[in-house]
Design an enzyme around this catalytic site. Structure first.
Site, PDB file in Angstrom:
ATOM      1  N   PHE A 165     -11.796  -0.759   5.262  1.00 33.70           N
ATOM      2  CA  PHE A 165     -10.806   0.048   6.135  1.00 33.70           C
ATOM      3  C   PHE A 165     -10.583  -0.327   7.440  1.00 33.70           C
ATOM      4  CE2 PHE A 165      -9.267   3.712   2.953  1.00 33.70           C
ATOM      5  CZ  PHE A 165      -9.529   2.808   1.716  1.00 33.70           C
TER       6      PHE A 165
ATOM      7  N   GLU B  73      -6.665   5.127  -8.677  1.00 34.67           N
ATOM      8  CA  GLU B  73      -8.194   5.627  -8.200  1.00 34.67           C
ATOM      9  C   GLU B  73      -8.654   6.666  -9.036  1.00 34.67           C
ATOM     10  OE1 GLU B  73      -9.788   6.932  -4.040  1.00 34.67           O
ATOM     11  OE2 GLU B  73      -8.090   5.634  -4.151  1.00 34.67           O
TER      12      GLU B  73
ATOM     13  N   LYS C  59      -9.901   1.756  -9.000  1.00 29.81           N
ATOM     14  CA  LYS C  59     -10.564   2.192  -7.692  1.00 29.81           C
ATOM     15  C   LYS C  59     -11.545   3.469  -7.599  1.00 29.81           C
ATOM     16  CE  LYS C  59      -7.612   2.189  -4.026  1.00 29.81           C
ATOM     17  NZ  LYS C  59      -6.717   2.667  -2.965  1.00 29.81           N
TER      18      LYS C  59
ATOM     19  N   ASP D 279       0.870  -1.303  -0.131  1.00 30.35           N
ATOM     20  CA  ASP D 279      -0.126   0.037   0.116  1.00 30.35           C
ATOM     21  C   ASP D 279       0.875   1.250  -0.043  1.00 30.35           C
ATOM     22  OD1 ASP D 279      -2.376   1.384   0.178  1.00 30.35           O
ATOM     23  OD2 ASP D 279      -2.672   1.271   2.197  1.00 30.35           O
TER      24      ASP D 279
ATOM     25  N   THR E  49     -13.069   1.311  -2.818  1.00 27.68           N
ATOM     26  CA  THR E  49     -12.344   1.472  -1.832  1.00 27.68           C
ATOM     27  C   THR E  49     -13.475   2.293  -0.775  1.00 27.68           C
ATOM     28  OG1 THR E  49     -10.244   2.591  -1.084  1.00 27.68           O
ATOM     29  CG2 THR E  49     -11.678   3.634  -3.029  1.00 27.68           C
TER      30      THR E  49
END
Length: 316
Positions: free
Chosen positions: A170, A88, A124, A16, A148
């Protein structure tokens, strides 16, 4: 054997980060990026050539430069991973399905211009109702999606029904919210709401035969990661990868399809009103989704200003 090596026997480990050198060091299966990570990486002199290339390709269009920048970083990251990189879509499009689709297609097009096939990219999208609908359409075009900013069971259920490739619950941000609400310094792993959320989602997917993969994300400590050993994927920041690599010991598997199928979690039936109500009933999820979209947008704006200033300096 290190904990990282042992963990890798149960879950696919994903880096990440936007730090290409960190990806090269850890050589994970996949990697994920977001506007915040790209902002940090773009300010690093090591990666200035990628920023310059993005500015050059964009020819004065800051919006296209942002996409080019993400793609430039993504291509370099892919040199060091066997699998995929997540890129993203602009957070400002989180409530506009059609524009999200347009932007996703543009990102895929830029990758393809650089010779990167769409099978190596995950787009994303924020796990709003509109983001999930966009992902559903994109998946039909073989543009695979990573949902996400996922905090609620409603988001997870709707994502699976839409046939998305992957979701990213998350863990750390859920943990942060509850820690603040309880006014405590820590929450024991056995009571960690973030760990419990991913465990429930994983069980739901395996119980009901969904193909969508679960990737635990946003960790605050290694104990949260180890508690989810067996989750399909785990995306981990470089500092936590370092800690896991230095700790010896076998990591027992915590999540498995066999255990999941023995759970009593009922199948959801979510149309738009049901989704919105169920998500709305989760105060943590509504807070963190809105905050996450704002934060990604704020960092994207900072990144855009950086690009504009560098483009001006380059033209001078």
């Amino acid at each position: 054997m290190s904990q990282l090596e042992s963990l890798s026997q149960h879950s696919l480990v994903v880096a990440d980060t936007g730090d290409i050198e960190a990806v090269a060091r850890w050589k994970p299966q996949d990697a994920t990026t977001n506007p915040s990570l790209l902002l940090t990486a773009s300010q690093d002199p090591r990666f200035r050539p990628l920023v310059d290339n993005a500015i050059k390709e964009a020819r004065g269009d800051a919006g296209i430069a942002m996409d080019w920048l993400a793609v430039q970083f993504g291509r370099e990251i892919l040199r060091h991973v066997r699998g995929r990189v997540s890129t993203e879509v602009d957070a400002r499009l989180s409530f506009d399905a059609e524009k999200s689709i347009e932007r996703a297609r543009r990102i895929i097009g830029l990758y393809e211009r650089l010779g990167v096939g769409r099978e190596r990219i995950l787009i994303k999208l924020a796990s709003t109702w509109e983001g999930i609908r966009a992902a559903q359409k994109l998946e039909r075009e073989a543009i695979h999606c990573n949902m996400t900013l996922l905090f609620s069971f409603a988001q997870a259920g709707a994502g699976a029904d839409a046939g998305v490739t992957l979701i990213s619950p998350f863990v750390g941000r859920i943990y942060d919210w509850h820690k603040q609400q309880r006014k405590v310094e820590d929450i024991a792993i056995g009571e960690d709401p973030g760990v419990a959320s991913v465990t429930k989602i994983y069980a739901y997917y395996k119980k009901h035969g969904y193909a969508t993969q679960v990737m635990g994300a946003s960790f605050r400590k290694t104990a949260q990661i180890l508690a989810l050993a067996g989750c399909d994927l785990l995306t981990i920041a470089p500092d936590l990868l370092e800690q896991l690599s230095k700790a010896d010991g076998e990591v027992p598997r915590q999540l498995s399809p066999e255990k999941a199928k023995a759970t009593a979690v009922e199948k959801l039936d979510l149309d738009e009103p049901a989704f919105r109500w169920m998500h709305n009933e989760d105060a943590m999820a509504t807070d963190k989704l809105a905050e996450g979209i704002r934060r990604f947008h704020a960092d994207a704006q900072k990144l855009e200003r950086l690009i504009v200033s560098l483009a001006a300096a380059r033209a001078a």
